[in-house]
Design a protein around this motif. Structure first.
Motif, PDB file in Angstrom:
ATOM      1  N   GLN A  98      51.563 -19.042 -28.128  1.00  0.00           N
ATOM      2  CA  GLN A  98      50.179 -18.822 -27.914  1.00  0.00           C
ATOM      3  C   GLN A  98      49.439 -19.746 -28.131  1.00  0.00           C
ATOM      4  O   GLN A  98      49.300 -20.574 -29.000  1.00  0.00           O
ATOM      5  CB  GLN A  98      49.961 -17.393 -29.077  1.00  0.00           C
ATOM      6  N   GLU A 149      39.207 -15.813 -25.437  1.00  0.00           N
ATOM      7  CA  GLU A 149      40.117 -15.428 -24.543  1.00  0.00           C
ATOM      8  C   GLU A 149      41.630 -15.941 -24.773  1.00  0.00           C
ATOM      9  O   GLU A 149      42.062 -16.907 -24.221  1.00  0.00           O
ATOM     10  CB  GLU A 149      39.427 -16.143 -23.175  1.00  0.00           C
ATOM     11  N   ARG A 150      42.356 -15.309 -25.437  1.00  0.00           N
ATOM     12  CA  ARG A 150      43.629 -15.580 -25.962  1.00  0.00           C
ATOM     13  C   ARG A 150      44.561 -15.443 -24.800  1.00  0.00           C
ATOM     14  O   ARG A 150      44.402 -14.512 -24.100  1.00  0.00           O
ATOM     15  CB  ARG A 150      43.955 -14.857 -27.201  1.00  0.00           C
ATOM     16  N   LYS A 151      45.389 -16.354 -24.743  1.00  0.00           N
ATOM     17  CA  LYS A 151      46.609 -16.178 -23.760  1.00  0.00           C
ATOM     18  C   LYS A 151      47.543 -17.092 -24.260  1.00  0.00           C
ATOM     19  O   LYS A 151      47.679 -17.685 -25.268  1.00  0.00           O
ATOM     20  CB  LYS A 151      45.850 -16.772 -22.320  1.00  0.00           C
ATOM     21  N   SER A 172      49.990  -6.799 -21.742  1.00  0.00           N
ATOM     22  CA  SER A 172      49.309  -6.945 -20.721  1.00  0.00           C
ATOM     23  C   SER A 172      50.279  -6.871 -19.533  1.00  0.00           C
ATOM     24  O   SER A 172      51.210  -7.625 -19.752  1.00  0.00           O
ATOM     25  CB  SER A 172      48.433  -8.150 -20.648  1.00  0.00           C
ATOM     26  N   TYR A 174      48.389 -13.235 -19.873  1.00  0.00           N
ATOM     27  CA  TYR A 174      47.966 -12.581 -21.213  1.00  0.00           C
ATOM     28  C   TYR A 174      48.796 -11.729 -21.891  1.00  0.00           C
ATOM     29  O   TYR A 174      47.925 -10.576 -22.507  1.00  0.00           O
ATOM     30  CB  TYR A 174      46.567 -12.019 -20.581  1.00  0.00           C
ATOM     31  N   ASP A 175      49.775 -11.497 -21.672  1.00  0.00           N
ATOM     32  CA  ASP A 175      50.626 -10.750 -22.319  1.00  0.00           C
ATOM     33  C   ASP A 175      51.050 -11.252 -23.849  1.00  0.00           C
ATOM     34  O   ASP A 175      52.273 -11.924 -23.999  1.00  0.00           O
ATOM     35  CB  ASP A 175      52.079 -10.400 -21.609  1.00  0.00           C
ATOM     36  N   LEU A 176      50.031 -11.041 -24.867  1.00  0.00           N
ATOM     37  CA  LEU A 176      50.085 -11.570 -26.214  1.00  0.00           C
ATOM     38  C   LEU A 176      51.280 -11.064 -27.064  1.00  0.00           C
ATOM     39  O   LEU A 176      51.815 -11.488 -27.914  1.00  0.00           O
ATOM     40  CB  LEU A 176      48.815 -11.552 -26.971  1.00  0.00           C
TER      41      LEU A 176
END
Length: 609
Positions: free
Chosen positions: A509, A516-518, A562, A567-569
């Motif tokens: 991560q 805007e975490r990704k 997601s 963006y699928d954390l």
């Protein structure tokens, strides 16, 4: 029969290393160095064989020799070849560059054909006479025995020290001890990372050949001697190591497949021995400023989660962690209502020792309050991996930097562990002042803990590419303390290759922008990877008579799923359910494949267990 086979191997070993004395004498006379006397080599051979025989009789097993004869001939030859050229190629580049720049000269008095004609007969002699038996003895045997009883780094250091002493005796002089020690550390680490001695054999063969060739062609350094010696020494080792590690890097599924091959008894029918079958439940912890793993507290949702953990996952124990004591208390009461044994864990990630001890004191007071009403259903976890998550043991401004420094300064691990145990002594004293129940600590696999302080042995024991070679043996090492062993954490993420990263799988991560975490790159989601990993390790723990095991973890709410991969954390989450804020499911999450794998395995235990 086993004794006779063992004796025959020792006889062969004895002959090989005795031959080494005569071979070294011949080789060193060619290179103009001091001659090694055959009588000394003979006495050394007898001494080393007697030491190995003593260790063998003490261990009473044959498996320690496995690194010597493991693998098909094609694998052995390819590994030796890889090790040989991994050293030779960067060396040739340095030598060629030094000649082209005018820093060194050569004088070819004989043809290349004559050079090869002189060198080729010597190669097998060096291989059979001292390189192979030394690798067999120090990396293939002594290291294998040590790592069953001590940590990886301690074992590597001891075998390197013995190798350095042996080298001094072989040379008959005190010069070069540090070089021998460093080379022994390097070879030990290489053996651990690749689970084979053959790369080291090939590398040493090249390292022994190059000086002979340089002497034959009269290679002489005339400028920049210090720099060239550095490049030919340290830099060559580093480059060779990187080449070999990358070429021999285990591929996805190879970690688990090799574990099963090495220990075929894993998963036997009579191995259902886990007394505590648990999972970790986080009520809210902060890993970065402004971040919380559970921002919104919903009592009914927590109550439902704990009921599912007991009735659908069939767990009978749980670790409830978090930095909010009110949430810890509420969740613990819900868990006790469902007859779950609770390990209470008040967290304080990124704290200094004073902050950690204050949080622990308050947690101990809370745990004692609950214990008075439920004396047999609660224990206190005083911390986990404090050498990293609390300042003071390892240098670094935060736990991310301390984790990196741990890798970069591994040789200082004894110092780091000494500081850690001093902190743990304070932590236990604070705990015992306020809490009278059982206590545990969740140690990292690199931490050497004074287990006399605790009632249980607790270790965060992840399988990854660095621990796969000695995973089961490393687990057995904790049996020497004669206390119940609990795996305080294990698990992995749900993407291809996550099984190679174990507990570090979530480090994909990008934390640079919390708004805007990704992820930090492209990854392919694969929930079966996580399910297979957890299922396999449950079998290991059952077979090895571990008292309890706790999967990390049920859910990470701040790692939402997601449809867009970047963006699928949830791919960076160790959770066995994925947080889905947009789902119509009132729980706000959807079970992953690992959920059903765990439920199926734990449902096979009797309900009374």
């Amino acid at each position: 029969m086993k004794r006779s086979k063992f004796d025959s191997r020792l006889i062969i070993f004895f002959c090989m290393i005795t031959l080494g004395g005569f071979t070294i004498s011949h080789i060193e006379s060619i290179s103009g160095r001091y001659e090694v006397m055959e009588v000394r080599a003979l006495l050394m051979s007898i001494t080393l064989v007697l030491i190995l025989l003593f260790l063998k009789l003490k261990s009473n097993k044959v498996e320690e020799w496995s690194l010597f004869y493991r693998g098909r001939l094609t694998i052995v030859v390819s590994s030796i070849t890889l090790g040989f050229f991994a050293w030779l190629l960067p060396t040739i580049v340095v030598i060629g560059g030094s000649i082209a720049l005018g820093w060194a000269t050569i004088e070819m008095e004989v043809s290349i054909t004559e050079i090869l004609f002189q060198a080729l007969p010597i190669l097998p002699l060096m291989l059979l006479a001292y390189i192979l038996p030394e690798e067999w003895a120090f990396r293939g045997y002594i290291y294998r025995i040590l790592v069953k009883r001590r940590s990886m780094w301690v074992s590597i250091f001891i075998q390197a020290l013995l190798f350095a002493v042996w080298g001094l005796l072989a040379n008959g002089q005190l010069e070069g001890f540090i070089a021998f020690l460093g080379f022994g550390l390097f070879l030990g680490l290489l053996c651990h990372m690749t689970n084979t001695i053959w790369l080291g054999v090939g590398l040493r063969l090249a390292a022994a050949t190059v000086p002979l060739l340089l002497h034959t062609i009269n290679y002489e350094i005339i400028y920049m001697e210090g720099l060239l010696n550095f490049l030919l020494g340290i830099l060559t080792i580093v480059v060779a190591y990187l080449i070999m590690i990358n070429v021999k890097r285990q591929q996805p599924n190879e970690v688990l497949n090799n574990l099963k091959k090495e220990h075929p008894n894993i998963g036997s029918e009579n191995s259902k021995n886990l007394a505590q079958r648990g999972i970790i439940y986080d009520v809210g912890s902060s890993y970065a400023p402004g971040q919380s793993s559970k921002e919104i507290w919903k009592s009914e949702a927590v109550k439902d989660d704990l009921q599912i953990i007991r009735e659908s996952l069939h767990c009978n124990a749980i670790t409830i962690m978090g930095d909010n004591l009110e949430r810890l208390e509420e969740a613990t009461h819900y868990a006790l209502e469902h007859d779950l044994f609770v390990w209470l864990h008040p967290t304080s990630f990124g704290s200094n020792p004073q902050e950690m001890l204050l949080q622990l004191k308050n947690g101990a007071i809370l745990a004692e309050k609950i214990r008075e009403k439920h004396p047999d259903k609660i224990g206190l976890k005083v911390g986990l991996e404090l050498s990293v998550f609390t300042s003071g043991s390892i240098p670094g401004k935060d736990f991310g930097q301390r984790a990196q420094n741990l890798k970069g300064f591994g040789l200082l691990l004894p110092l780091f562990n000494s500081r850690l145990n001093a902190l743990l002594k304070q932590a236990v004293a604070v705990t015992r002042d306020h809490y009278r129940g059982g206590i545990i600590y969740g140690a990292g696999s690199w931490e050497e803990v004074n287990w006399d302080l605790f009632d249980f042995i607790g270790v965060n024991y992840y399988l990854d590419s660095s621990t796969a070679t000695n995973y089961v043996e490393g687990l057995r090492r904790y049996q020497q303390f004669n206390k119940p062993i609990i795996i305080t954490e294990f698990g992995c993420c749900a993407y291809k290759g996550a099984e190679l990263r174990g507990g570090e799988g979530g480090w994909i991560q990008d934390w640079s922008n919390l708004s805007e975490r990704k992820l930090d790159g492209e990854y392919m989601r694969d929930e079966q990877v996580q399910a297979n990993y957890i299922g396999q390790l449950i079998e290991v723990f059952e077979t090895e008579n571990v008292y309890g095991a706790f999967i990390n973890q049920f859910i990470e709410e701040d790692h939402p799923y997601s449809d867009e991969a970047l963006y699928d954390l949830d791919m960076a989450s160790l959770g066995i359910v994925k947080a889905c804020p947009q789902t119509t499911n009132e729980r706000g999450w959807i079970a992953k494949k690992a959920f059903y794998e765990i439920a199926n395995r734990y449902s096979q235990y009797k309900s009374s267990q």
